[in-house]
Scaffold this active site. Structure first.
Site, PDB file in Angstrom:
ATOM      1  N   ARG A 175       0.365 -17.066 -17.743  1.00 17.83           N
ATOM      2  CA  ARG A 175       0.584 -15.886 -16.906  1.00 17.83           C
ATOM      3  C   ARG A 175       1.230 -16.346 -15.616  1.00 17.83           C
ATOM      4  NH1 ARG A 175      -5.830 -14.749 -15.673  1.00 17.83           N
ATOM      5  NH2 ARG A 175      -6.283 -16.706 -14.587  1.00 17.83           N
ATOM      6  N   GLY A 186     -11.746 -13.599 -13.641  1.00 17.26           N
ATOM      7  CA  GLY A 186     -13.193 -13.623 -13.520  1.00 17.26           C
ATOM      8  C   GLY A 186     -13.853 -12.278 -13.327  1.00 17.26           C
ATOM      9  N   ARG A 234     -11.962 -11.768 -25.400  1.00 17.27           N
ATOM     10  CA  ARG A 234     -11.631 -11.833 -23.969  1.00 17.27           C
ATOM     11  C   ARG A 234     -10.939 -10.553 -23.523  1.00 17.27           C
ATOM     12  NH1 ARG A 234     -11.085 -17.564 -22.322  1.00 17.27           N
ATOM     13  NH2 ARG A 234     -11.153 -18.905 -24.150  1.00 17.27           N
ATOM     14  N   SER A 278      11.192  10.021  16.739  1.00 19.49           N
ATOM     15  CA  SER A 278      10.335   8.949  16.242  1.00 19.49           C
ATOM     16  C   SER A 278       9.077   9.613  15.694  1.00 19.49           C
ATOM     17  CB  SER A 278       9.975   7.961  17.349  1.00 19.49           C
ATOM     18  OG  SER A 278       9.152   6.931  16.842  1.00 19.49           O
ATOM     19  N   CYS A 312       6.910   5.233  14.345  1.00 20.87           N
ATOM     20  CA  CYS A 312       6.186   4.275  15.185  1.00 20.87           C
ATOM     21  C   CYS A 312       4.684   4.315  14.944  1.00 20.87           C
ATOM     22  CB  CYS A 312       6.485   4.510  16.663  1.00 20.87           C
ATOM     23  SG  CYS A 312       6.042   6.167  17.237  1.00 20.87           S
ATOM     24  N   LYS A 350      -2.581 -10.877 -20.924  1.00 25.15           N
ATOM     25  CA  LYS A 350      -2.952 -11.972 -21.817  1.00 25.15           C
ATOM     26  C   LYS A 350      -2.401 -11.739 -23.221  1.00 25.15           C
ATOM     27  CE  LYS A 350      -7.167 -13.586 -21.464  1.00 25.15           C
ATOM     28  NZ  LYS A 350      -7.080 -14.976 -20.983  1.00 25.15           N
ATOM     29  N   HIS A 383     -13.741 -20.586  -9.756  1.00 32.08           N
ATOM     30  CA  HIS A 383     -13.700 -19.183  -9.360  1.00 32.08           C
ATOM     31  C   HIS A 383     -13.468 -19.042  -7.859  1.00 32.08           C
ATOM     32  CE1 HIS A 383     -15.629 -15.382  -8.002  1.00 32.08           C
ATOM     33  NE2 HIS A 383     -15.016 -14.890  -9.054  1.00 32.08           N
ATOM     34  N   ARG A 404       7.374   5.518  25.598  1.00 27.59           N
ATOM     35  CA  ARG A 404       6.712   6.820  25.519  1.00 27.59           C
ATOM     36  C   ARG A 404       6.047   7.125  26.850  1.00 27.59           C
ATOM     37  NH1 ARG A 404       1.830   7.549  21.414  1.00 27.59           N
ATOM     38  NH2 ARG A 404       0.692   6.521  23.119  1.00 27.59           N
ATOM     39  N   TYR A 409      14.971   3.167  11.394  1.00 27.24           N
ATOM     40  CA  TYR A 409      14.126   2.012  11.700  1.00 27.24           C
ATOM     41  C   TYR A 409      12.663   2.357  11.504  1.00 27.24           C
ATOM     42  CZ  TYR A 409      12.963   4.133  16.257  1.00 27.24           C
ATOM     43  OH  TYR A 409      12.507   4.971  17.239  1.00 27.24           O
ATOM     44  N   MET A 418     -13.771  -9.548 -15.379  1.00 31.27           N
ATOM     45  CA  MET A 418     -14.296  -8.920 -16.596  1.00 31.27           C
ATOM     46  C   MET A 418     -14.895  -9.991 -17.495  1.00 31.27           C
ATOM     47  SD  MET A 418     -11.471  -5.948 -17.254  1.00 31.27           S
ATOM     48  CE  MET A 418     -10.074  -7.032 -16.990  1.00 31.27           C
ATOM     49  N   GLY A 466       5.508  10.054  14.812  1.00 32.34           N
ATOM     50  CA  GLY A 466       4.178   9.520  15.116  1.00 32.34           C
ATOM     51  C   GLY A 466       3.261   9.873  13.957  1.00 32.34           C
ATOM     52  N   ASN A 499       0.573   8.715  12.754  1.00 31.72           N
ATOM     53  CA  ASN A 499      -0.888   8.741  12.905  1.00 31.72           C
ATOM     54  C   ASN A 499      -1.351  10.168  13.210  1.00 31.72           C
ATOM     55  OD1 ASN A 499      -0.648   5.980  12.680  1.00 31.72           O
ATOM     56  ND2 ASN A 499      -0.937   5.582  14.860  1.00 31.72           N
ATOM     57  N   ASP A 500      -0.803  10.758  14.273  1.00 35.28           N
ATOM     58  CA  ASP A 500      -1.188  12.121  14.642  1.00 35.28           C
ATOM     59  C   ASP A 500      -0.643  13.140  13.651  1.00 35.28           C
ATOM     60  OD1 ASP A 500      -2.725  11.400  16.758  1.00 35.28           O
ATOM     61  OD2 ASP A 500      -1.345  12.057  18.324  1.00 35.28           O
TER      62      ASP A 500
END
Length: 895
Positions: A352, A105, A96, A777, A844, A26, A468, A630, A864, A107, A779, A781-782
């Site tokens: 803005r 909205g 403000r 590839s 992956c 602002k 809002h 897999r 990839y 703050m 993995g 996650n693991d």
């Protein structure tokens, strides 16, 4: 000496738009508008660094700040030709917030600051309008008491409501000067009763109270919640803007409004917004009165009476049009404007970059590129990849018979189904239990943010297109119907009424935010078509990205969806997901129960035709695109029942022995199965499992090649490898099966055999493994679980606290841990390619669809990423942005 305060307006500005980090959005834009010569009320900005110091030093200000504020206030008095606290010629100000990132909205704001019993009389004489003066005074007392003094605002509303009822007023505009004088006196009594002392009358005390409240609001619950869900760092802080008041509530020649240079819902190139005559800005966004459209065309399209701003104040509208056109051209983006008209004179209070729906963002970016306002690359960088998720969800079927409850304003597009909830806390609680809820409110406020986020859609009885509820819903991608004026909510009874119709809490409704309709029951949905602006932007993105994007898919439906969304292959086909079908699970269990290899081979022979059919269907859909398959990964006990009752049920259904099932289940039980007998370990002990899968893959590939003339590109992935020795044992058997199948079929096809890098040891020994493996590839996650010692299933209990307390910068299962897990990825890439120059590298895990992680993988040099089918467009755009240096980007660790 540090400069803590920057002035703007009155022919000068100490800052500009490039100083957003220091001045907040602002403050930077007010300074920029003033420099452009636009009508901006003068003021000054306390920087975000003040906020940082405020919290660093136990809510104490820098020593030099007070003197700098006094100097800026003296300069403001000179520019405004008014005196702060002067009874005859009072200067009033607004206070403000203004963070670097827009937080609408979240703050606090205080208007009309500087009023007391003396200055209100001066304002009345100067304006010639006592009603306006005392209306402004009561607004100030009410707002200051709420924001700064933190008093119960309900008492103020009750007092005002009681007087209106007593005098049969329907609207605040019917109240006269004497009415407001009475309300002011009542409000002051409420303050003294609740606070134990009088309302502060010293303007300087008022000013510092408001400044402190705005800085304090940076850490209020709703601001913290908003930052968390929009990835806004707490360390950024907020600026505070103190600005000379201009008044939209000085009668019928005054007004206030909010405007967008293009439609924020659709992106159409048309001036869009709302205004209220004889009102202040908070009236528009708070939904207290339903505003009118800015343009005559919009008013007519909505079938509304009254006058638009274009009709009521044509000269002001013409000037506003010139201003918005110049601002959009200057900022080269759609602008969200706030303005006030004081006795026929236009003032700009804010500009803005406007928040917009995903659909609007696409259209605006593509249109602006076509208009040569921005380049194609800039258009790509303008879209938040996660916004595309909003385009990939169902809408209501055109042929669905709509049972209309009521209509309102189409505040945020899309459609959703859920049960009616009236309380935001209840909405959040039910959503946490997996229920789909729709929040129905008279109007929303920033305190409702958690319930809005938890809801599938939002309905409000009051408020306009820039209320809002509307603004926040659009930013969240939630469908929203606002201003549904027929709705009468009875919280105690737990119902809402529309005429004689009653809808109870817990009943299912459908919200169509695009049409502004609330429907009874659960509507039928259809999938969106990804054409037009979406297709154009994706084509531009595909031209510039380096990494390919694949999909994780193991069913024909998944594969078709992936192709539709532009996937260039399958990066993960989880074969175990194919085993849980009712026709197959019995054979799987028979194989697990077998105590000799011959019996296992016989059971696997029953599965092989199913596997071959699965792979053939996927190969047909994917054509010559690569398909990474897999081999079986999870531990065998996952396919068995675990209780005596379940074993008995399975035995009855399959003819298998219940006692044998239970005994085998207990035998295979592991304390920590994630690190147990799974992946390639199964194949080393029971090689016939992977033999069957390899044979099914190669036979399916040969059959499809013969049938279609297109050779499937099979990539076989060995999971859970930690050494070259493991991999070599299994690859040798895969190659032997391939040779047997090719000899029998009289056809040879190219294929690759590679591995998942999902364990730290595999990453460390990547150089050796790559001597045999033709692709990696990751993995992730693991790899995240094993590298960080976290269970993805259990870590959610404390990860939120870790992020809040800055132990971790984010949830590492959402965005990759660049410093730790990322270093393992980088090291494996480096060592793998040192051993095999053209080693194909991909990912992956779930991180493949996360834009911040995609940026990291671009820097790491992966070929990839692979993600769920519905995230493919997100990954395509994120990969393009990463290639162009845009988007969030975790830093690649240095070694």
């Amino acid at each position: 000496m540090t400069q803590w305060v920057y002035s703007f307006g009155g022919g000068e500005s100490a800052g500009d738009a490039s100083m957003k980090t220091l001045l907040g959005g602002k403050g930077a834009n007010l300074a920029e508008m003033a420099k452009l010569g636009l009508p901006v009320p003068p003021g000054f900005t306390l920087t975000t660094e003040v906020c940082t110091e405020f919290y660093k030093n136990d809510r104490k200000y820098p020593a030099e700040l007070a003197a700098q504020v006094d100097a800026a206030l003296a300069s403001l008095e000179k520019k405004a030709d008014k005196k702060f606290g002067d009874a005859a010629n009072p200067l009033l100000v607004s206070v403000r917030s203004g963070a670097r990132a827009s937080m609408p909205g979240m703050m606090d704001t205080v208007l009309n600051l500087g009023l007391n019993d003396a200055t209100v009389e001066g304002l009345a004489k100067l304006s010639g309008d006592p009603r306006f003066a005392y209306d402004s005074y009561r607004r100030f007392i009410q707002m200051y008491s709420d924001v700064v003094l933190e008093l119960d605002h309900g008492a103020f509303e009750e007092t005002l409501g009681a007087l209106k009822d007593e005098r049969d007023y329907r609207s605040d505009t019917e109240m006269n000067a004497d009415d407001w004088k009475q309300i002011v006196a009542e409000f002051k009594r409420i303050v003294e009763r609740q606070l134990g002392k009088p309302f502060p009358s010293d303007p300087k005390e008022q000013l510092w109270g408001a400044i402190g409240a705005v800085f304090a609001s940076w850490m209020n619950d709703r601001a913290i919640f908003y930052r968390k869900h929009n990835n806004i760092p707490e360390s950024w802080g907020t600026a505070v803007n103190v600005q000379a008041m201009v008044f939209g509530n000085m009668g019928d020649t005054s007004a206030t409004g909010v405007a967008f240079t293009r439609d924020p819902s659709t992106g159409e190139k048309k001036f869009y917004g709302e205004y209220l005559i004889n009102a202040q800005g908070e009236d528009v966004v708070a939904g207290i009165r339903t505003p009118k459209p800015l343009t005559k065309a919009a008013r007519q399209a909505m079938g509304e009476g009254g006058q638009s701003l274009e009709e009521a104040m044509p000269e002001v509208f013409a000037e506003l049009t010139r201003v918005y056109q110049s601002l959009e051209a200057h900022y080269r983006d759609m602008q969200d404007l706030e303005f006030t008209v004081e006795r026929g004179r236009l003032y700009m209070l804010q500009t803005r970059n406007g928040k917009r729906t995903a659909k609007a963002a696409l259209k605006i970016a593509v249109d602006m590129a076509r208009e040569k306002l921005i380049s194609e690359n800039e258009a790509i960088l303008r879209i938040d990849p996660m916004q595309l998720d909003q385009l990939l969800h169902p809408t209501i079927c055109p042929n669905y018979h709509r049972s209309l409850i009521c209509k309102g304003l189409p505040a945020s597009p899309g459609a959703a189904v859920g049960i009616v909830v009236f309380d935001p806390d209840e909405a959040a609680a039910l959503a946490a239990d997996g229920r789909a809820v729709i929040l129905v409110r008279e109007e929303t406020s920033p305190e409702d943010i958690h319930g809005m986020h938890a809801s599938k859609a939002i309905v409000t009885a009051r408020g306009g297109m820039t209320s809002h509820a509307a603004v926040v819903a659009r930013g969240m991608g939630r469908p929203c119907v606002s201003g549904a004026g027929e709705i009468r909510i009875d919280i105690e009874e737990g119902v809402f009424r529309v005429g004689s119709r009653i809808v109870k809490k817990g009943e299912t409704i459908t919200v169509d935010g695009s049409m502004g309709e609330v429907l009874m029951g659960a509507a039928e949905m259809v999938q969106p078509e990804l054409t037009g602006d979406f297709g154009t932007l994706m084509a531009w993105a595909d031209k510039v990205r380096r990494m390919q994007v694949r999909a994780n898919a193991e069913t024909p439906e998944d594969a078709r969806t992936a192709v539709k969304f532009g996937a260039e292959g399958i990066g993960l086909c989880r074969t175990e997901h194919m085993f849980f079908d009712a026709e197959r699970i019995a054979a799987v269990r028979e194989m697990i129960l077998a105590d000799k290899q011959e019996a296992r081979v016989a059971a696997l022979a029953k599965l092989e035709p199913h596997q071959r059919k699965d792979f053939a269907e996927i190969f047909r859909i994917m054509g010559e695109r690569p398909v990474t398959i897999r081999f079986l990964d999870p531990p065998l006990h996952e396919f068995l029942p675990h209780t005596e009752e379940d074993c008995a049920d399975v035995a009855k259904a399959t003819g298998l022995d219940a006692r044998a099932l239970l005994a085998r289940s207990r035998e295979l039980h592991e304390t920590n199965p994630m690190l147990g007998f799974r992946g390639c370990r199964l194949a080393i002990v029971y090689p016939e499992i992977y033999d069957m899968q390899a044979r099914a893959i190669f036979e399916a590939a040969c059959d499809v090649a013969a049938e279609t003339g297109k050779a499937p590109a099979a990539e076989i992935m060995i999971p859970f490898v930690i050494s070259k020795q493991e991999f070599d044992l299994i690859k040798a058997r895969v190659d032997r099966v391939a040779a047997q199948v090719f000899a029998a079929k009289g056809r040879t096809l190219d294929y690759l055999v590679g591995t998942m890098i999902e364990l730290p040891r595999a990453a460390l020994r990547a150089g050796e493994i790559a001597q045999s493996a033709e692709f990696f590839s990751f993995g992730t996650n693991d790899l995240t679980q094993t590298a960080m010692g976290l269970s993805r299933d259990d870590a959610g209990k404390f990860l939120g606290t870790f992020v809040e307390r800055h132990v971790l910068p984010h949830d590492p299962f959402v965005s990759i841990d660049a410093e730790g897990v990322g270093e393992l990825v980088g090291l494996a890439c480096e060592r793998g390619r040192a051993a095999r120059k053209r080693l194909k590298l991909g990912v992956c895990g779930e991180h493949g669809g996360d834009p911040a992680s995609v940026a990291f993988f671009e820097r790491a040099g992966l070929d990839y990423v692979s993600c769920s089918p519905y995230r493919v467009p997100i990954a395509r755009l994120a990969a393009a942005q990463a290639a162009r240096g845009g988007g969030e980007e975790p830093v690649l660790p240095q070694r």
